[in-house]
Design an enzyme around this catalytic site. Structure first.
Site: not given
Ligand code: EPU
Length: 337
Positions: A163, A235, A331
Site C-alpha cells: 500500500r 479497508s 489506509e
Molecule cells: N478477520 C477477522 N474479522 C474481521 C475481518 C477479518 O477475524 O472482521 C480475519 C479474517 O478471518 C482473516 C484475516 O483477518 O483471517 C484477514 O482478513 P481478509 O482476508 O478479509 O483480508 P484483510 O486483511 O482484512 C486485505 C486488504 C483488502 C483486500 C483483502 C483480500 C488491506 C488493508 N486490506 O484485507 O483490501 O481486499 O485483504 O486480499 O491490506 C482495501 O484495501 O480497501 C481492501 C479491501
C-alpha cells in the site's frame, strides 16, 4: 479547458464526506490537463488531485483547484510473450479488469471490484487476494504539476511496497499520473493461493481469467459493503507489520491470530481480526460505524464529516492499542490534513 466553481464533492468520494471544492476540473486530454495546471500555477491556486474518490478522507472545504484526470484511452499492443495494456488515468479500474479478463488476458483478475480509477491505482499499489498492481505494472506516465512536462517511470522507479509507492512519498503533490502500461499474458497463470479463492473455483479445472475475476467479485460482495449502498472507503486501516519476535509473543497469548510472515524479517497481522477481537465489529458511533461483516471497513450512515470519522477511527485504534500494544494506521489518504 473548463474550470467549475464551488463544486460539491460529497458524491465524488465513496465515504460521502461533505466537501466543497473552490474550483474543479476534469480534463480529458494531456493538452487540457497541461492548460489547467498552467492556469492554476498562474493564479497561485493550490492543486489537489482526485481519482475515483474511493481512498481519500476529504475535508469540508478545499481551497484552490481540484483536478480529476479523466483521460479515457485504452488500447492493447502485442509483444512476443505478452500483451501490453495502455490505459488512461480516468478509466475505471474494475471496468479495465473485467474488459481484459473477458479478452482472456491474465494479470489483474484478482484485483476485480476494487473501486477507483486507474490513475489512483499505483498511488497505494492496490492489492487483493495475493496480487498487487506492482506485479503487472510495466510503466507509469506522469505530468509534472509545475511544468506540464510528461515523463515515464518504470515500475522499479515507483518504489512499490505494501500500500505504498513514490507517489505517496517523494513525488506526492508534484506529479499527476496520466497513463499506465500493464503487462498481461494469454498464458494461463491463475493465482489462487488466497484462502477462499481456490475453494470457490474448485469445480473448474482450468479457470479462465474471467472466472477468477467473477469469483473475486463474489467473495468481495459477501464481505465488503457496496459504496453505492453504504458509504465506505474499503479497508480503513493498513494491516500492521511487526517484527517476527513481536508476532511470536502475540501468538503465545493469541494462538489463533492470523499472521503472514513477509520477506525482510516482518510479519503482517490482520487489522480486521485485531478490531474484531476487541468486540467492535458492527459497532456504531453516531454517523459512523464498523461494518458488520468486515471489521476493517468503517462505514458512514450519513450526516457525519471527516472530523467525526477521525474520532471514531481514533477510538478504534485506541482500543486495539490497549489490547495488543500496537497502533493501527489509516489506509485512505488524508487530503489537506
Ligand atoms: N478477520 C477477522 N474479522 C474481521 C475481518 C477479518 O477475524 O472482521 C480475519 C479474517 O478471518 C482473516 C484475516 O483477518 O483471517 C484477514 O482478513 P481478509 O482476508 O478479509 O483480508 P484483510 O486483511 O482484512 C486485505 C486488504 C483488502 C483486500 C483483502 C483480500 C488491506 C488493508 N486490506 O484485507 O483490501 O481486499 O485483504 O486480499 O491490506 C482495501 O484495501 O480497501 C481492501 C479491501
Amino acid at each position: 479547458m473548463t474550470i467549475f466553481s464551488n463544486v460539491d464533492l460529497s458524491a465524488a468520494n465513496t465515504l460521502r464526506l461533505p466537501c466543497q471544492a473552490e474550483r474543479f476540473a476534469a480534463p480529458t486530454t494531456l493538452t487540457a490537463l497541461r492548460q489547467t495546471l498552467a492556469e492554476a500555477c498562474r493564479k497561485g491556486w493550490p492543486v489537489t488531485l482526485l481519482g475515483g474518490g474511493s481512498n481519500v478522507l476529504l475535508p469540508e472545504t478545499l481551497p484552490g483547484l481540484v483536478v480529476r484526470p479523466a483521460l479515457q484511452q485504452y488500447w492493447l499492443s502485442q509483444r512476443p510473450g505478452d500483451v501490453l495494456a495502455h490505459v488512461g488515468a480516468g478509466v475505471n479500474w474494475h471496468t479495465l479488469v473485467m474488459t481484459t479478463a473477458a479478452r482472456g488476458l491474465w494479470g489483474i483478475e484478482n484485483l476485480a471490484l476494487i473501486p477507483g480509477s486507474c490513475g489512483a491505482a499505483p498511488v497505494q499499489n492496490i492489492g487483493a487476494y495475493g496480487v498487487e498492481l506492482a506485479d503487472t505494472l510495466q510503466a507509469v506516465q506522469v505530468m509534472e504539476l509545475a511544468t506540464g512536462q510528461v515523463d515515464w517511470l518504470s515500475s522499479q522507479q515507483c518504489a512499490f511496497g505494501y500500500r505504498d509507492s513514490l507517489f505517496k512519498g517523494e513525488l506526492a503533490g508534484s506529479v499527476v499520473i496520466t497513463q499506465l502500461v500493464l503487462r498481461l499474458s494469454r498464458t494461463p497463470a491463475p493465482r489462487l493461493g488466497y484462502g477462499d479463492l481456490a475453494a470457490r473455483l474448485a469445480n473448474s479445472l482450468t479457470p479462465t481469467p474471467l472466472a477468477v475475476a467473477e469469483a473475486v467479485c463474489a467473495i468481495r460482495r459477501e464481505k465488503l459493503p457496496d459504496p453505492q449502498v453504504l458509504a465506505n472507503a474499503g479497508s480503513f486501516f493498513k494491516n500492521p507489520l511487526v517484527s517476527h519476535q513481536w508476532a511470536a509473543q502475540l501468538l503465545k497469548e493469541h494462538p489463533s491470530m492470523p499472521h503472514f510472515p513477509q520477506e525482510g524479517g516482518q510479519t503482517k497481522l490482520a487489522a480486521g481480526w485485531l478490531i474484531d477481537q476487541c468486540g467492535l465489529k458492527g459497532m456504531r458511533d453516531g454517523a459512523f460505524g464498523v461494518h458488520q461483516h468486515q471489521a476493517l471497513v468503517l462505514v458512514h450512515f450519513g450526516g457525519g464529516d471527516r472530523q467525526g470519522l477521525m474520532k471514531t477511527a481514533d477510538y478504534i485504534a485506541a482500543q486495539v492499542e490497549a489490547r495488543f500494544g500496537l497502533r493501527l494506521e489509516p489506509e485512505p489518504r488524508l487530503v489537506n490534513p
